[in-house]
Motif scaffolding. Structure first.
Motif, PDB file in Angstrom:
ATOM      1  N   SER A   1       0.859  -1.184   0.000  1.00 31.45           N
ATOM      2  CA  SER A   1       0.000   0.000   0.000  1.00 31.45           C
ATOM      3  C   SER A   1       0.898   1.238   0.000  1.00 31.45           C
ATOM      4  O   SER A   1       1.468   1.589   1.040  1.00 31.45           O
ATOM      5  CB  SER A   1      -0.896   0.020   1.239  1.00 31.45           C
ATOM      6  OG  SER A   1      -1.510   1.281   1.403  1.00 31.45           O
ATOM      7  N   PRO A   2       1.091   1.896  -1.154  1.00 30.73           N
ATOM      8  CA  PRO A   2       2.010   3.043  -1.206  1.00 30.73           C
ATOM      9  C   PRO A   2       1.561   4.201  -0.316  1.00 30.73           C
ATOM     10  O   PRO A   2       2.392   4.867   0.304  1.00 30.73           O
ATOM     11  CB  PRO A   2       2.017   3.438  -2.689  1.00 30.73           C
ATOM     12  CG  PRO A   2       0.722   2.919  -3.221  1.00 30.73           C
ATOM     13  CD  PRO A   2       0.444   1.656  -2.455  1.00 30.73           C
ATOM     14  N   HIS A   3       0.248   4.400  -0.250  1.00 28.91           N
ATOM     15  CA  HIS A   3      -0.235   5.499   0.580  1.00 28.91           C
ATOM     16  C   HIS A   3       0.001   5.191   2.059  1.00 28.91           C
ATOM     17  O   HIS A   3       0.463   6.054   2.821  1.00 28.91           O
ATOM     18  CB  HIS A   3      -1.724   5.748   0.323  1.00 28.91           C
ATOM     19  CG  HIS A   3      -2.239   6.967   1.026  1.00 28.91           C
ATOM     20  ND1 HIS A   3      -3.503   7.032   1.568  1.00 28.91           N
ATOM     21  CD2 HIS A   3      -1.652   8.160   1.280  1.00 28.91           C
ATOM     22  CE1 HIS A   3      -3.676   8.218   2.129  1.00 28.91           C
ATOM     23  NE2 HIS A   3      -2.569   8.919   1.962  1.00 28.91           N
ATOM     24  N   GLY A   4      -0.275   3.976   2.478  1.00 32.10           N
ATOM     25  CA  GLY A   4      -0.035   3.582   3.867  1.00 32.10           C
ATOM     26  C   GLY A   4       1.432   3.679   4.227  1.00 32.10           C
ATOM     27  O   GLY A   4       1.783   4.115   5.332  1.00 32.10           O
ATOM     28  N   GLN A   5       2.307   3.268   3.285  1.00 32.14           N
ATOM     29  CA  GLN A   5       3.739   3.358   3.545  1.00 32.14           C
ATOM     30  C   GLN A   5       4.176   4.815   3.671  1.00 32.14           C
ATOM     31  O   GLN A   5       4.995   5.157   4.538  1.00 32.14           O
ATOM     32  CB  GLN A   5       4.520   2.682   2.425  1.00 32.14           C
ATOM     33  CG  GLN A   5       6.024   2.652   2.686  1.00 32.14           C
ATOM     34  CD  GLN A   5       6.796   2.004   1.556  1.00 32.14           C
ATOM     35  OE1 GLN A   5       6.429   2.128   0.396  1.00 32.14           O
ATOM     36  NE2 GLN A   5       7.859   1.300   1.896  1.00 32.14           N
ATOM     37  N   ALA A   6       3.617   5.682   2.826  1.00 32.76           N
ATOM     38  CA  ALA A   6       3.967   7.103   2.897  1.00 32.76           C
ATOM     39  C   ALA A   6       3.575   7.683   4.245  1.00 32.76           C
ATOM     40  O   ALA A   6       4.341   8.437   4.862  1.00 32.76           O
ATOM     41  CB  ALA A   6       3.276   7.865   1.766  1.00 32.76           C
ATOM     42  N   LEU A   7       2.386   7.342   4.724  1.00 35.08           N
ATOM     43  CA  LEU A   7       1.946   7.842   6.020  1.00 35.08           C
ATOM     44  C   LEU A   7       2.852   7.332   7.136  1.00 35.08           C
ATOM     45  O   LEU A   7       3.153   8.059   8.086  1.00 35.08           O
ATOM     46  CB  LEU A   7       0.496   7.430   6.288  1.00 35.08           C
ATOM     47  CG  LEU A   7      -0.570   8.065   5.385  1.00 35.08           C
ATOM     48  CD1 LEU A   7      -1.951   7.581   5.795  1.00 35.08           C
ATOM     49  CD2 LEU A   7      -0.505   9.572   5.439  1.00 35.08           C
ATOM     50  N   SER A   8       3.296   6.095   7.013  1.00 42.00           N
ATOM     51  CA  SER A   8       4.183   5.524   8.021  1.00 42.00           C
ATOM     52  C   SER A   8       5.536   6.237   8.032  1.00 42.00           C
ATOM     53  O   SER A   8       6.066   6.576   9.096  1.00 42.00           O
ATOM     54  CB  SER A   8       4.384   4.030   7.747  1.00 42.00           C
ATOM     55  OG  SER A   8       5.260   3.455   8.692  1.00 42.00           O
TER      56      SER A   8
END
Length: 236
Positions: free
Chosen positions: A68-75
């Protein structure tokens, strides 16, 4: 043309004001870091469920791995903002304590009859200034004296809580009751920077109060010198 030399009353006040500006810069930076951290809080944000496939990588079931690129970015941003928030908090607290103690030092020096052109700090082994005494005695006639005392006591409570929390954290064994006390102490200690900044604001106004007499004496000297210049008479 040589620069005009400031009178010590003005350069001393500018020295204190520079400490205010410094603390306020870090204060604003810390507030901004706190705000940024909330923008990637998983509790407050909806993560896009879209995923990407990672060719050449497989998961535990032997299938092509996805992410999940968006989830990774938030992390990643959460960790980054957390680091910035922590660092700006540290700088803010250090600068606020220098501001508060520097203003207090200036008031004490003027009340002793000294004429320091700048706030003076002792330095550590790395050449960095460290905070000094915070208390300001001898301001019985100062209108903001009660507010100054209240702000001082609030700051002392925060600093004492920090010391107590550090003491408990350094013990080999901490009981459940002591763990609760440590949590409470750390919560109070978190307010050190804001308490120091608040105390510094009142102490800075106390600097202006302490400088009333010296500034009036300076104005009288200038007036006498001007009058002598007009009449051609020498001054003492």
């Amino acid at each position: 043309m040589p620069e005009k030399t400031q009178h010590w009353t003005e350069s001393l006040f500018d020295s204190v004001y520079a400490l205010y500006e410094t603390a306020n810069e870090y204060r604003n930076a810390h507030r901004a870091a706190e705000l940024q951290a909330t923008t990637v809080d998983y509790v407050r944000r909806m993560t896009n469920e879209g995923r990407i496939a990672l060719e050449g990588r497989t998961n535990a079931w032997g299938r092509t791995a996805t992410r999940s690129p968006h989830g990774q970015a938030l992390s990643v941003l959460s960790r980054l903002y957390s680091t910035v928030e922590s660092q700006t908090q540290t700088h803010y607290e250090e600068a606020a304590l220098l501001y508060a103690s520097g203003a207090a030092w200036a008031v004490r020096a003027v009340l002793r009859g000294e004429q320091p052109p700048h706030v003076v700090f002792q330095v550590d082994d790395h050449g960095e200034p460290g905070p000094q005494a915070l208390e300001i005695p001898g301001l019985d006639t100062y209108a903001e004296g009660p507010a100054l005392d209240a702000a001082y006591n609030a700051l002392v409570r925060c600093m004492q809580a920090a010391e107590y929390g550090e003491d408990l954290a350094g013990r080999d064994y901490v009981s459940e009751h002591e763990a609760g006390e440590m949590h409470e102490a750390n919560a109070v200690a978190d307010g050190t920077a804001d308490a120091a900044f608040a105390y510094g604001l009142i102490a800075q106004r106390a600097v202006s109060f302490a400088l009333i007499g010296p500034r009036r004496a300076r104005e009288a000297e200038l007036a006498q010198a001007h009058a002598a210049q007009q009449t051609g008479q020498p001054t003492d």
